[in-house]
Design a protein around this motif. Sequence first.
Motif, mmCIF file in Angstrom:
data_model
loop_
_atom_site.group_PDB
_atom_site.id
_atom_site.type_symbol
_atom_site.label_atom_id
_atom_site.label_comp_id
_atom_site.label_asym_id
_atom_site.label_seq_id
_atom_site.Cartn_x
_atom_site.Cartn_y
_atom_site.Cartn_z
ATOM 1 N N THR A 9 -3.768 3.404 -10.157
ATOM 2 C CA THR A 9 -2.372 3.518 -9.766
ATOM 3 C C THR A 9 -1.543 3.735 -11.027
ATOM 4 O O THR A 9 -2.010 3.508 -12.156
ATOM 5 N N GLY A 87 -4.642 1.348 -4.436
ATOM 6 C CA GLY A 87 -3.643 2.322 -4.025
ATOM 7 C C GLY A 87 -3.598 2.457 -2.506
ATOM 8 O O GLY A 87 -4.543 2.072 -1.802
ATOM 9 N N GLY A 105 -2.766 8.445 -7.611
ATOM 10 C CA GLY A 105 -1.746 7.644 -8.285
ATOM 11 C C GLY A 105 -0.710 8.531 -8.951
ATOM 12 O O GLY A 105 0.496 8.251 -8.914
#
Length: 281
Positions: A9, A87, A105
């Motif tokens: 992320t 995520g 991400g």
Amino acid sequence: MARERSGRTIAHRVLANRLQTLREAAGFSRAQAADALGAHQATIRRIELAATSLDEGQVHTLLKAYGAGPAEIDEFLSDMACANLPGWWHPWRSAMEPWQQDLMGIESAAEMIRVWEPALVPALLRTPAYARAVEDIRRSDLSAAVRQARTELLLERQRRLREAHTRIWALMSATALHTQVGSPAVMAEQHRELSAAAQRGDITLQIYPLDGPLHALAGQPTLLLYRVNVPEVPDHVVRDGGLPGTAEVSDELTTVTAYQVRWDHACVLAPHPNTSMEALR
């Protein structure tokens, strides 16, 4: 136990970058940091590249070695709890390509995405039926369930980008308007969707005519360029690898800049976005 990975992320990338910055500011080499941690320096490299989830004990030890104070350590560890969460795309990870997991991400945090699509409607502008028809042809090596999951993931990507007001600048060849994907009804729906997209404020759509002059992206496969408004994260360019599930991803400045120059050249030669509606009639 490390969490199951689903790609980095942005929060994870930013904290990993901060750890590297703190190490360098403290005058530590990776080997010295590894000694302080009692680990191999490859472990430090993986932590700083966000290639592994952040371990609270390891991070605490490194921050103390780098001279961080209690307040800074507490703030970092607090941010780390969020960064270690998977995520949003985690439920679809088994249907994704490894490179795609790592790019979600970036895409999710992008303020602008530029697209070049030489033969089909860009994925981020596809209707569900068109997207599924493409999957059925291009990824016939996958099961029907996986192809359906990949289509659902694409729709979720589109929804999240709309919610985030991410700007999409798509340059596509008019070839896509003449290539039959699915049934005539599927194509008619896709054309209507493109017309609607061309009128959205967050989308710039340019359709390159079949009889247009040669441009700098001619002959190139599908390209994506992600621009993220986060200082620690550079622009990324993705080049379709041709074979199913493959792609080249680069955040090297020289590579990204070279593609940007080509993009700009092609977009200057392409008809103005205001004419897209005419091409779709």
